[in-house]
Design an enzyme around this catalytic site. Structure first.
Site, PDB file in Angstrom:
ATOM      1  N   GLN A  78       0.834  -1.198   0.000  1.00 39.72           N
ATOM      2  CA  GLN A  78       0.000   0.000   0.000  1.00 39.72           C
ATOM      3  C   GLN A  78       0.870   1.249   0.000  1.00 39.72           C
ATOM      4  OE1 GLN A  78      -3.240  -0.055   2.754  1.00 39.72           O
ATOM      5  NE2 GLN A  78      -4.028   1.858   1.988  1.00 39.72           N
ATOM      6  N   PHE A  79       1.189   1.732  -1.202  1.00 41.32           N
ATOM      7  CA  PHE A  79       2.050   2.910  -1.335  1.00 41.32           C
ATOM      8  C   PHE A  79       1.422   4.148  -0.730  1.00 41.32           C
ATOM      9  CE2 PHE A  79      -0.611   3.669  -4.988  1.00 41.32           C
ATOM     10  CZ  PHE A  79      -0.600   5.049  -5.155  1.00 41.32           C
ATOM     11  N   THR A  80       0.096   4.168  -0.585  1.00 40.33           N
ATOM     12  CA  THR A  80      -0.571   5.361  -0.051  1.00 40.33           C
ATOM     13  C   THR A  80      -0.221   5.638   1.402  1.00 40.33           C
ATOM     14  OG1 THR A  80      -2.580   4.127   0.490  1.00 40.33           O
ATOM     15  CG2 THR A  80      -2.494   5.187  -1.677  1.00 40.33           C
TER      16      THR A  80
END
Length: 149
Positions: A78-80
């Protein structure tokens, strides 16, 4: 490296309507990888999560780790987690590792967790996914390899 860790009685992740990962009792780990992360952060994060004492012992106290209970781990990229919301209204992701850097590190993290004899399931890197879970407790923790929280 950042992680949102949730103690779960079940969790699953689907991509394109197909379940790609599913666990029973254990930890759901949403994993964000920083542009400057490497092997040291992977090792620290894997060991830290595996040994967090967040499961109840016979007295109902959180004294047991995932390793102690032989629990499972669902790992979802999850890059967010590196979204910077301090300016404006749209998060900026300039500190997140680009996909060509993040994907091999994500897989190294999975391998490191598996080397600890933890049954793992994963999401699909780079895919649009849906995660469902039953948070047990609820217990939700944040970890950052730079130890800023």
């Amino acid at each position: 490296m950042r992680a949102v860790i949730q103690r779960v009685s079940r969790a699953a992740v689907t991509a394109d309507g197909v379940t790609v990962g599913e666990i029973a009792d254990g930890l759901l780990v949403l994993l964000g990888i920083h542009a400057e992360d490497g092997d040291a952060e992977i090792s620290w994060m894997a060991e830290k999560i595996a040994n967090l004492r967040v499961f109840a012992d016979n007295d109902g106290k959180m004294n047991l780790s995932l390793l102690d209970i032989a629990g499972e781990m669902l790992i979802v990229s999850q890059f967010t987690l590196y979204g910077d919301c301090r300016k404006g209204r749209r998060p900026g992701y300039s500190t997140a590792a680009p996909p060509e850097t993040a994907e091999p590190l994500y897989h190294k993290f999975i391998t490191q967790v598996q080397a600890l004899d933890i049954k793992t399931a994963t999401g699909q890197f780079g895919a649009m996914m849906q995660v469902t879970l039953t948070n047990d407790g609820p217990v939700t923790l944040l970890l950052d390899s730079d130890k800023i929280f």
